[in-house]
Design an enzyme around this catalytic site. Structure first.
Site, PDB file in Angstrom:
ATOM      1  CD  GLU A   7       5.254 -13.505  20.105  1.00  0.00           C
ATOM      2  OE1 GLU A   7       4.418 -13.980  20.891  1.00  0.00           O
ATOM      3  OE2 GLU A   7       6.198 -12.792  20.452  1.00  0.00           O
ATOM      4  CD  GLN A  24      25.286  -7.079  21.346  1.00  0.00           C
ATOM      5  OE1 GLN A  24      25.217  -6.913  22.553  1.00  0.00           O
ATOM      6  NE2 GLN A  24      26.400  -6.911  20.690  1.00  0.00           N
TER       7      GLN A  24
HETATM    8 FE1  SF4 Z   1      20.539 -14.306  21.822  1.00  0.00          FE
HETATM    9 FE2  SF4 Z   1      22.677 -15.471  22.891  1.00  0.00          FE
HETATM   10 FE3  SF4 Z   1      22.173 -12.883  23.405  1.00  0.00          FE
HETATM   11 FE4  SF4 Z   1      20.647 -14.844  24.437  1.00  0.00          FE
HETATM   12  S1  SF4 Z   1      22.817 -14.443  24.868  1.00  0.00           S
HETATM   13  S2  SF4 Z   1      19.907 -12.983  23.473  1.00  0.00           S
HETATM   14  S3  SF4 Z   1      20.613 -16.318  22.761  1.00  0.00           S
HETATM   15  S4  SF4 Z   1      22.668 -13.777  21.416  1.00  0.00           S
END
Ligand code: SF4
Ligand code: NAP
Length: 677
Positions: free
Chosen positions: A169, A344
């Site tokens: 990364e 998000q």
């Molecule tokens: Fe992150 Fe939850 Fe979205 Fe998956 S669903 S990317 S764990 S916020």
């Protein structure tokens, strides 16, 4: 379906003395923000314990720096003293009490450190941090390798079952490996062989210090996806040397954080990187772990069944559902709350210095504070509206033991999510609706589709949760009722198929999504996706990066907003850049500072920079935000007298606040209101 490969045990290291894992599921390392303070250790322990209880084979912690120069940010997580190691026993003890195993990840941020003490192989500044690193001296490199080994030894004191060395990364180890960031001329750079010396020394010294049995996982960067990245031959050579000095497992990483190729967000096709993992596996004899954009037991099983890897790492999917493994094992995979790769609430939070959680599971990282206790009163709850807020409220209330009725005036669950899942690359949003539909069924919620609840319908309930959502805003614009003007809901639902030339009014998240929807070629395959992002064969192109193949947009789209700020500026921290790049690649014309004049047979009349223009378009799609729908709430309140039923009314989701409506807030609000009933 059962998952015989995924659920079969594996022993890491010596077959008789090594670490036996109950299955092949690795919860990959992810920084949550709970690692950085002693105060949060109980919350961190509860977070991991819930995943261990849920059956995960091996948990890997977020990254801990081996010294202060390796911090991710000032005073970030580190493991440098015996006292710190002793404190970690709260975490390891909690995981062991649930029958789980846990590895500590040692991560030196190098030039990704968000602080002025950062160091790297050379002085080059990273494009994603403001601090120019110091170049480590020759002795400094030597000391840093020893610090890694010291952190590994402390992990043993803390009773971790294994360690992971973060070598991908784009963090410090990667910075040593790539010519891009290593222009040294001493023993630690200059040739590929010398650039490899640092990670090999790290593992050698760690192995010497802790002896034979501790599994040492090394996260190797398969594709750097940056200019001046490693060649495939170098990656394979490094893997062989790491095997020689005692690495137990090779976990895999794809792309540096500064890479301009998305690697894990929604628009990356699930399983996109499995072939790179398979290629490494064919070269080495230690177990290999696949990772990145794997989010269902079916996909994980297929990778293992095809012999492409020995273990599968999933980080965000375990945030989304701590019971992923037990549900898969019990034949209840249809009840798994699937990660939709939106970033998000997890990575976007972490990059904003906030604690991580999960959009589809707001309890993630809040296991001790957002608890759905069983109710002690036999209450009845009506939920009005089956968008994300209403679904979360109905399921959470039912999980607490309330008798729940869910009213939805349309004939399907999902609200705005039904539209979102039509956007290219957001197909996984359908999984969230599958999850809720199944949970409603299992929990025995009385679901009444096609019913617009009236105050009389609601009068008999103790609590009424109004989640009636939003409608698209219709701006005041001359000619807004012209045949050319349609709503984003009409377009995404398929009710209207726009012509070849389209103007999109409003450039928020939905305007950007609709522009992508309108230009995307549905015939594109995974190979096309790779080609559009310039991902090539790493044995031909160092770092796996080659020239991008232009997209062929299926429509000419102009995306407009009134603000003068750059279009897409408000999109997610870790995904917005990729959405903006897709717009550029798709030839979407972006205009800001626009005044809308009118729509007529000639098209959309606008003024930009004081100049009048007519966009000769077939359709104008309105993506101008939303307005709350809440009349039933107002009616319920009007009914109210101190003795009236329902006794309590609650307003949540877009019906509460339409501005900046998003599913993260909606689902969290729905869960919290149910937790507080
Ligand atoms: Fe992150 Fe939850 Fe979205 Fe998956 S669903 S990317 S764990 S916020
Ligand atoms: P939004 O983000 O509020 O954007 C609405 C846009 O419409 C604004 O850009 C605004 O820009 C314009 N607008 C507002 N009133 C207008 C009017 N009267 N006339 C003309 N234009 C007007 O809303 P959205 O795009 O509907 O998205 C809703 C939410 O969904 C977002 O906040 C986001 O949380 C979520 N979402 C996110 C993503 C993502 O991150 N990828 C994707 C989809 C949805 P101007 O006022 O400058 O014209």
């Amino acid at each position: 379906m059962t998952y015989p490969h995924l659920l079969s045990p594996i022993t890491l290291g010596d077959p008789s003395t090594g670490l036996r894992l109950r299955n092949r599921v690795v919860m990959g390392s992810m920084h949550t923000g709970l690692e950085d303070s002693v105060r949060d250790l109980p919350a961190l322990a509860a977070y991991f314990a819930e995943r261990a209880r849920g059956g995960v084979g091996l948990i890997v912690t977020g990254g801990y720096a081996p010294n202060k120069r390796g911090w991710l940010k000032p005073f970030a997580s580190e493991l440098t003293t015996r006292l710190q190691a002793m404190r970690h026993r709260e975490v390891t003890g909690a995981v062991h009490a649930e029958g789980g195993a846990i590895a500590l990840q040692v991560l030196h941020a190098g030039r990704y450190g968000y602080h002025p003490l950062s160091v790297s192989a050379s002085r080059q500044k990273s494009p994603i941090t403001p601090f120019r690193p110091s170049a480590l001296s020759t002795r400094g490199v030597d000391r840093t390798a020893t610090d890694f080994a010291h952190a590994v030894a402390l992990a043993v004191k803390a009773e971790y079952d294994a360690v992971e060395i973060m070598g991908s990364e784009g963090y410090l180890i990667n910075q040593f490996l790539a010519a891009r960031t290593n222009d040294r001329t001493d023993a630690w750079g200059g040739t590929a062989e010398k650039r490899m010396r640092f990670p090999v020394e790290v593992v050698r010294r760690a192995r010497d210090l802790v002896g034979g049995d501790l599994p040492i996982v090394y996260r190797i960067s398969l594709l750097d996806l940056v200019e001046g990245g490693q060649t495939w031959d170098e990656v394979v050579e490094l893997a062989h040397r790491l095997e020689e000095v005692g690495v137990t497992v090779l976990n895999t990483g794809i792309g540096w954080h500064e890479a301009r190729v998305p690697t894990i967000i929604t628009q990356v096709p699930p399983g996109a990187w499995r072939s790179a993992t398979a290629r490494l596996k064919s070269e080495v004899s230690v177990p290999v772990c696949a990772s990145n954009r794997i989010n269902t037991p079916e996909l994980a099983e297929s990778i293992l069944a095809a012999g492409e890897a020995d273990l599968v790492s999933m980080a965000r999917p375990l945030l989304a559902d701590p019971d992923f493994v037990v549900k898969a094992a019990a034949g209840r995979a249809d009840e798994i709350n699937t990660c939709i790769a939106c970033n998000q609430a997890c990575l976007d939070h972490v990059f904003q210095n906030r604690k991580a959680s999960c959009l589809v599971n707001p309890r993630a990282c809040r296991e001790t504070t957002l608890v759905l206790f069983p109710t002690r009163r036999a209450g009845t709850v009506a939920v009005v509206g089956a968008g994300p807020a209403g679904l979360a409220a109905a399921v959470s209330a039912a999980e607490r033991g309330f008798a729940v009725t869910l009213f939805e005036k349309s004939d399907a669950l999902g609200g705005q999510f039904r539209l979102a899942m039509r956007v290219p690359g957001k197909e996984d949003f359908a999984e969230t609706l599958r999850y809720y539909a199944r949970r409603l069924e299992v929990l025995g919620v009385d679901v009444r589709l096609g019913v617009e609840a009236t105050p009389a319908d609601l009068a008999a309930y103790d609590d009424v949760i109004v989640a009636t959502g939003v409608v698209g805003r219709v701006p005041e614009l001359e000619g807004v009722d012209h045949d050319k003007v349609v709503s984003y809901a009409d377009v995404l639902s398929g009710a209207v198929v726009p012509g070849r030339r389209v103007a999109v009014v409003g450039a928020g998240g939905i305007g950007v999504d609709v522009s992508h929807f309108l230009t995307h070629d549905p015939a594109d395959t995974l190979d096309d996706w790779m080609a559009h992002w310039g991902v090539g064969d790493p044995s031909l192109h160092p770092g796996g990066l080659t020239e991008r193949k232009p997209r062929t947009p299926v429509r000419e789209v102009t995306l407009l907003q009134r603000k003068t700020t750059p279009i897409g500026a408000g999109l997610g921290k870790t995904s917005g850049w990729a959405h903006r790049a897709v717009l550029r690649q798709s030839g979407v014309v972006q205009l800001n500072g626009v005044t809308y004049e009118r729509v007529d047979d000639d098209g959309l009349h606008i003024t930009v920079d004081g100049e009048s223009r007519v966009l000769d378009v077939d359709h104008v799609v309105l993506c101008a935000g939303q307005e709350s729908v809440r009349c039933v709430y107002d009616q319920v309140l009007v009914l109210g007298s101190p003795d009236a039923t329902p006794r309590r009314a609650h307003l949540i989701g877009g019906a509460d606040v339409a501005a900046e409506l998003d599913a993260k807030r909606a689902i969290e609000q729905g869960t919290r209101v149910a937790a507080a009933l």
